[in-house]
Scaffold this motif. Sequence first.
Motif, PDB file in Angstrom:
ATOM      1  N   LYS A  15       3.759  -3.301   1.228  1.00  8.68           N
ATOM      2  CA  LYS A  15       2.344  -2.951   1.103  1.00  8.68           C
ATOM      3  C   LYS A  15       1.501  -4.171   1.454  1.00  8.68           C
ATOM      4  O   LYS A  15       1.766  -5.292   1.007  1.00  8.68           O
ATOM      5  N   GLU A  83      -0.468   0.833   3.339  1.00 11.09           N
ATOM      6  CA  GLU A  83      -0.447   1.285   1.957  1.00 11.09           C
ATOM      7  C   GLU A  83       0.753   2.196   1.753  1.00 11.09           C
ATOM      8  O   GLU A  83       1.335   2.709   2.717  1.00 11.09           O
ATOM      9  N   LEU A  84       1.109   2.418   0.497  1.00 13.10           N
ATOM     10  CA  LEU A  84       2.292   3.223   0.180  1.00 13.10           C
ATOM     11  C   LEU A  84       2.201   4.623   0.785  1.00 13.10           C
ATOM     12  O   LEU A  84       3.196   5.158   1.293  1.00 13.10           O
TER      13      LEU A  84
END
Lengths: 115, 112
Positions: A15, A83-84
């Motif tokens: 991330k 981002e995840l």
Amino acid sequence: EAGVTQFPSHSVIEKGQTVTLRCDPISGHDNLYWYRRVMGKEIKFLLHFVKESKQDESGMPNNRFLAERTGGTYSTLKVQPAELEDSGVYFCASSRPGEVSTEAFFGQGTRLTVV
Amino acid sequence: QKEVEQNSGPLSVPEGAIASLNCTYSDRGSQSFFWYRQYSGKSPELIMFIYSNGDKEDGRFTAQLNKASQYVSLLIRDSQPSDSATYLCAVKLSGGSYIPTFGRGTSLIVHP
């Protein structure tokens, strides 16, 4: 005739890092599309190039995603910072001039995992 | 309501049977309908497209379109284990969009 090729086939990043995906369409195909499939969900359209111009980028999720197609040949899709929820399989497809997506050919996809 | 809906399955049929895959769509003005097949870890490949109401046959595959009921189906006759894959329905919605909208896909398993 070589098909649509994508690189890398897999990418695991943390991330906050940056990742760049590449797509080489079939030679002569002016139309190039990016799609994304998040696990368990449908394939979602991201954007469409006609040669080097962005024809439709209505599917781009946010400004962390940047797609380019310099010279109207290969295309890159950069995610910065990742981002995840960006994890998924990113597909590229291409089609001939004037044949928008009836005969779109897909690449094998890049599986992106953000940890 | 999702724009293109498919039962995720898996749909399991014996070898030699007819596999019936269904897809419904919400946009009544949709004009073009596609079926893609995707083997695990591979890219989607177009196997059928249909524009007009009725049936379209290609080998063991038949696409059926009913615009009044807003569904499109894919029949696979004499199913083979090699037909085991995920089948994606895609619809070109109306309103000027020329990019197909995909359903989630139906997983088909043909067992010997």
